[in-house]
Design an enzyme around this catalytic site. Structure first.
Site, PDB file in Angstrom:
ATOM      1  N   LYS A  15      42.925  23.076  51.265  1.00 48.43           N
ATOM      2  CA  LYS A  15      42.414  22.805  52.618  1.00 48.43           C
ATOM      3  C   LYS A  15      40.940  22.354  52.586  1.00 48.43           C
ATOM      4  O   LYS A  15      40.589  21.337  53.175  1.00 48.43           O
ATOM      5  CB  LYS A  15      42.536  24.052  53.505  1.00 48.43           C
ATOM      6  CG  LYS A  15      43.932  24.617  53.617  1.00 48.43           C
ATOM      7  CD  LYS A  15      44.000  25.812  54.550  1.00 48.43           C
ATOM      8  CE  LYS A  15      43.158  27.000  54.148  1.00 48.43           C
ATOM      9  NZ  LYS A  15      43.556  27.691  52.894  1.00 48.43           N
ATOM     10  N   ARG A  90      44.190  32.289  61.390  1.00 48.46           N
ATOM     11  CA  ARG A  90      44.839  32.914  60.237  1.00 48.46           C
ATOM     12  C   ARG A  90      45.809  34.013  60.660  1.00 48.46           C
ATOM     13  O   ARG A  90      46.455  34.611  59.806  1.00 48.46           O
ATOM     14  CB  ARG A  90      43.766  33.527  59.344  1.00 48.46           C
ATOM     15  CG  ARG A  90      43.563  32.814  58.019  1.00 48.46           C
ATOM     16  CD  ARG A  90      42.415  33.518  57.336  1.00 48.46           C
ATOM     17  NE  ARG A  90      42.283  33.306  55.946  1.00 48.46           N
ATOM     18  CZ  ARG A  90      41.403  32.476  55.389  1.00 48.46           C
ATOM     19  NH1 ARG A  90      40.654  31.691  56.125  1.00 48.46           N
ATOM     20  NH2 ARG A  90      41.298  32.417  54.085  1.00 48.46           N
ATOM     21  N   ARG A 129      38.589  28.257  40.141  1.00 50.01           N
ATOM     22  CA  ARG A 129      37.762  27.537  41.117  1.00 50.01           C
ATOM     23  C   ARG A 129      36.290  27.915  40.968  1.00 50.01           C
ATOM     24  O   ARG A 129      35.951  29.069  40.755  1.00 50.01           O
ATOM     25  CB  ARG A 129      38.256  27.903  42.514  1.00 50.01           C
ATOM     26  CG  ARG A 129      37.457  27.287  43.631  1.00 50.01           C
ATOM     27  CD  ARG A 129      38.247  27.252  44.887  1.00 50.01           C
ATOM     28  NE  ARG A 129      38.327  28.559  45.521  1.00 50.01           N
ATOM     29  CZ  ARG A 129      38.902  28.744  46.715  1.00 50.01           C
ATOM     30  NH1 ARG A 129      39.452  27.721  47.353  1.00 50.01           N
ATOM     31  NH2 ARG A 129      38.951  29.932  47.256  1.00 50.01           N
ATOM     32  N   ARG A 162      33.487  32.486  43.221  1.00 49.30           N
ATOM     33  CA  ARG A 162      33.495  33.408  44.356  1.00 49.30           C
ATOM     34  C   ARG A 162      34.038  34.766  43.914  1.00 49.30           C
ATOM     35  O   ARG A 162      34.994  34.825  43.149  1.00 49.30           O
ATOM     36  CB  ARG A 162      34.387  32.838  45.473  1.00 49.30           C
ATOM     37  CG  ARG A 162      33.712  31.746  46.251  1.00 49.30           C
ATOM     38  CD  ARG A 162      34.665  31.008  47.153  1.00 49.30           C
ATOM     39  NE  ARG A 162      35.581  31.844  47.933  1.00 49.30           N
ATOM     40  CZ  ARG A 162      36.440  31.364  48.828  1.00 49.30           C
ATOM     41  NH1 ARG A 162      36.500  30.060  49.053  1.00 49.30           N
ATOM     42  NH2 ARG A 162      37.245  32.159  49.487  1.00 49.30           N
ATOM     43  N   ARG A 173      44.904  38.261  48.440  1.00 44.43           N
ATOM     44  CA  ARG A 173      44.706  37.278  49.521  1.00 44.43           C
ATOM     45  C   ARG A 173      45.981  36.478  49.767  1.00 44.43           C
ATOM     46  O   ARG A 173      46.303  36.116  50.896  1.00 44.43           O
ATOM     47  CB  ARG A 173      43.556  36.329  49.183  1.00 44.43           C
ATOM     48  CG  ARG A 173      42.195  37.005  49.337  1.00 44.43           C
ATOM     49  CD  ARG A 173      41.109  36.256  48.622  1.00 44.43           C
ATOM     50  NE  ARG A 173      40.896  34.931  49.156  1.00 44.43           N
ATOM     51  CZ  ARG A 173      40.516  33.889  48.422  1.00 44.43           C
ATOM     52  NH1 ARG A 173      40.301  34.016  47.132  1.00 44.43           N
ATOM     53  NH2 ARG A 173      40.348  32.717  48.984  1.00 44.43           N
TER      54      ARG A 173
HETATM   55  P1  AMP Z   1      38.256  31.067  52.815  1.00 44.56           P
HETATM   56  O1  AMP Z   1      37.021  30.418  52.307  1.00 44.56           O
HETATM   57  O2  AMP Z   1      38.930  30.286  53.893  1.00 44.56           O
HETATM   58  O3  AMP Z   1      39.215  31.456  51.712  1.00 44.56           O
HETATM   59  O4  AMP Z   1      37.785  32.444  53.513  1.00 44.56           O
HETATM   60  C1  AMP Z   1      37.110  33.441  52.789  1.00 44.56           C
HETATM   61  C2  AMP Z   1      37.205  34.772  53.514  1.00 44.56           C
HETATM   62  O5  AMP Z   1      36.584  34.674  54.809  1.00 44.56           O
HETATM   63  C3  AMP Z   1      38.616  35.246  53.821  1.00 44.56           C
HETATM   64  O6  AMP Z   1      39.236  35.883  52.716  1.00 44.56           O
HETATM   65  C4  AMP Z   1      38.342  36.225  54.967  1.00 44.56           C
HETATM   66  O7  AMP Z   1      37.771  37.420  54.501  1.00 44.56           O
HETATM   67  C5  AMP Z   1      37.276  35.481  55.746  1.00 44.56           C
HETATM   68  N1  AMP Z   1      37.889  34.582  56.748  1.00 44.56           N
HETATM   69  C6  AMP Z   1      37.826  33.232  56.796  1.00 44.56           C
HETATM   70  N2  AMP Z   1      38.502  32.741  57.845  1.00 44.56           N
HETATM   71  C7  AMP Z   1      39.026  33.820  58.486  1.00 44.56           C
HETATM   72  C8  AMP Z   1      39.847  33.992  59.628  1.00 44.56           C
HETATM   73  N3  AMP Z   1      40.280  32.933  60.336  1.00 44.56           N
HETATM   74  N4  AMP Z   1      40.189  35.258  59.994  1.00 44.56           N
HETATM   75  C9  AMP Z   1      39.757  36.332  59.313  1.00 44.56           C
HETATM   76  N5  AMP Z   1      39.004  36.239  58.208  1.00 44.56           N
HETATM   77  C10 AMP Z   1      38.624  35.008  57.790  1.00 44.56           C
END
Ligand code: AMP
Length: 215
Positions: A15, A90, A129, A162, A173
């Site tokens: 994404k 999400r 990554r 990360r 996750r």
């Molecule tokens: P990502 O970079 O999209 O993988 O997001 C990293 C982390 O941010 C996720 O594992 C969540 O802890 C938090 N996060 C990002 N977007 C959301 C969302 N829409 N709802 C809840 N937590 C989020």
């Protein structure tokens, strides 16, 4: 090209990568909730303090916090030409909160792209990554390494892994995606917005298909 787009998919499905590529071709604003949280955590803001424990452990930040943050961002003037929502919504609750919020600000979602990839590949991608500390550009030690080791091709920033991309957290996750996020596939199918994209293939091939879906 569709105006307001949601990128839906498991962590590691591509994404962020394709949102970043797409913003080079179209004047869309890339809104990555994960990037926003990482920035807020780094800057030790109020939101950052609230989100830290969830983000670092691979959990979900409570719906109300995320929805409010995104709604505020969507109301900013630069979003009028279109946005890519990457990583939001999400949960079903977030999707409903988004739907209500968009009605209030006279916006609508035009398309939802579902990035599909199998678990083995997702885990491989996540654990290899690396990301730029400065501009958030993604690289991958296995599939798309930077030209100079440890340095971002785009801005020269330092690359890091990360915390939540460790094997254990990546696995949890992924589980959370199936439990909380995958019901959104049917939600957006019912809304007649869902388009699926096989994101296991080479980047160029996926990009070509993505552009076709967005026509
Ligand atoms: P990502 O970079 O999209 O993988 O997001 C990293 C982390 O941010 C996720 O594992 C969540 O802890 C938090 N996060 C990002 N977007 C959301 C969302 N829409 N709802 C809840 N937590 C989020």
């Amino acid at each position: 090209m569709g105006k307001n787009i949601i990128f839906l998919g498991a962590p590691g499905a591509g994404k962020g990568t394709f949102a970043s590529l797409l913003t080079e071709k179209a004047s869309l604003i890339h809104i990555s909730t994960g990037d926003i949280f990482r920035r807020e955590i780094k800057n030790e803001t109020e939101i950052g303090k609230k989100a830290k424990k969830y983000v670092e452990s691979g959990g979900l930040v409570p719906d109300e916090i995320v929805a409010e943050m995104v709604t505020k961002r969507l109301s900013e003037p630069d979003c009028v030409n279109g946005v890519i929502l990457d990583g939001f919504p999400r949960t079903l609750n977030q999707a409903q909160l988004l739907k209500n919020a968009l009605k209030n600000i006279n916006m609508k979602i035009d398309k939802v792209i579902y990035f599909e990839a199998g678990d083995d590949l997702l885990i491989k991608r996540l654990t290899a990554r690396i990301m730029c500390k400065q501009c958030n550009e993604n690289f991958n030690k296995l599939f798309s390494p930077p030209k100079v080791e440890g340095k971002c091709d785009k801005c020269g920033g330092e690359l890091y892994q990360r915390k939540d991309d460790s094997l254990e957290t990546a696995k949890s996750r992924l589980e959370l995606f199936y439990k909380e996020t995958s019901p959104l596939i049917d939600f957006y199918k019912n809304e007649k917005l869902l388009l699926s994209l096989n994101s296991e293939r080479e980047k160029d091939v996926v990009m070509k298909d993505l552009l076709k879906l967005l026509l």
